[in-house]
Design an enzyme around this catalytic site. Sequence first.
Site: not given
Ligand SMILES: *Cc1c(COP(=O)(O)O)cnc(C)c1O
Length: 383
Positions: A102, A199, A50, A174
């Site tokens: 998001y 992504k 962890r 982000d």
């Molecule tokens: C998918 C996404 C998230 C969240 O990420 P997860 O891996 O699905 O928890 C946050 N910000 C953006 C812009 C995203 O596309």
Amino acid sequence: MRQKIRFNSKTIHGGQHPDKAYGAVMPPIYQTSTYVQTTPGVHKGYEYSRTHNPTRTALEKSIASLEGTKYGLAFASGMAAIDNLVKLFNPGDQIISTNDLYGGSYRLFRQVYEKYGIVFKFVDLTDIGLFKSHITKQTKMVWIETPTNPMMRIVDIKTISKIAKEHEILVGVDNTFATPYLQKPIKLGADLVMHSATKFLAGHSDTILGLLVHSSDKLHEKLSYLQNASGAVPGPMDCFLVLRGIKTLHLRMQRHSENAQEIVRFLNQHPKVEKVFYPGNPNHSSYQLAQEQMSGFGGMLSFLTKTKDRKKIDQVLSKFQMFTLAESLGGVESLVGHPASMTHASIPIAAREESGIFENLIRLSVGIEDFRDLIDDLKKALD
Ligand SMILES: *Cc1c(COP(=O)(O)O)cnc(C)c1O
């Protein structure tokens, strides 16, 4: 790596070295929960997975190298990374964020953290004056998404960071849509970058993982403490998959961008399309800023159909064959989505429509297939 290397080599070598045990070129998947100690407290740097895991360490070093930061931290998902970050704050603290955020981040802020007394303001951050007018003594962080999802608005990271610094406000970005291949927020003045590595970084739609990257010793102490205390860490297999994805990030992002440009050109002149939203589109409202802040424009775009009839829009969506109707984005395969009923369904209608997410908005995550096949698919679906 001892010598200074360029981005397209960092994706492969950044922070990496052959494994110490047997010289494996790829970091092995250290599928273990614990590590031997010779006498209590004496070990090779790892005690419990962890807290640390060598596969995770390799990934954390890779992303830090790509974003040009001192530290990287990996989490079980993008949301877990944001969750870890929000835990830095106290009741009464205020966070300013974009209004077309998001959907999952919006939900976490509103439904989970507001009840602990953290105050969130959702503001159109493309309006610098508006941003300034929301700053108070309680403002502790500004949370930027750029390009925004799904309207592809561009927020000026440099200007916002400059203003935030004057008020000792932390700047978090982000960077999921752009990846460090197209945009480096830290160089523009931001303090911290977050990724849903699920992504583009992993890039193959086969894992969920989140990352935080920054260069502050003080922040690192707090964030790594919270990472271990809360424990939303990824398993070694997931870290391995993201590491593998990152090795082709530069090649994929280049093709995603080229394909998206071709599709934008096609949609711009399509009689059934009202408007296309893409930062690399010369008619985009922040085209100039996008040119300055990004080195390319990526694979995400959205467009409004002329018809507002939901039945007809559903017909379009179900006619796609190569674009898969699905949530998520950033994989090698092309996806199509309907933000109002899918990714952004958790945002109240009024707030959603205020930021431009109408029923006739379709979002594309353009993959790396042959763009001519993608255009053929769009032609048939829109017909
Ligand atoms: C998918 C996404 C998230 C969240 O990420 P997860 O891996 O699905 O928890 C946050 N910000 C953006 C812009 C995203 O596309």
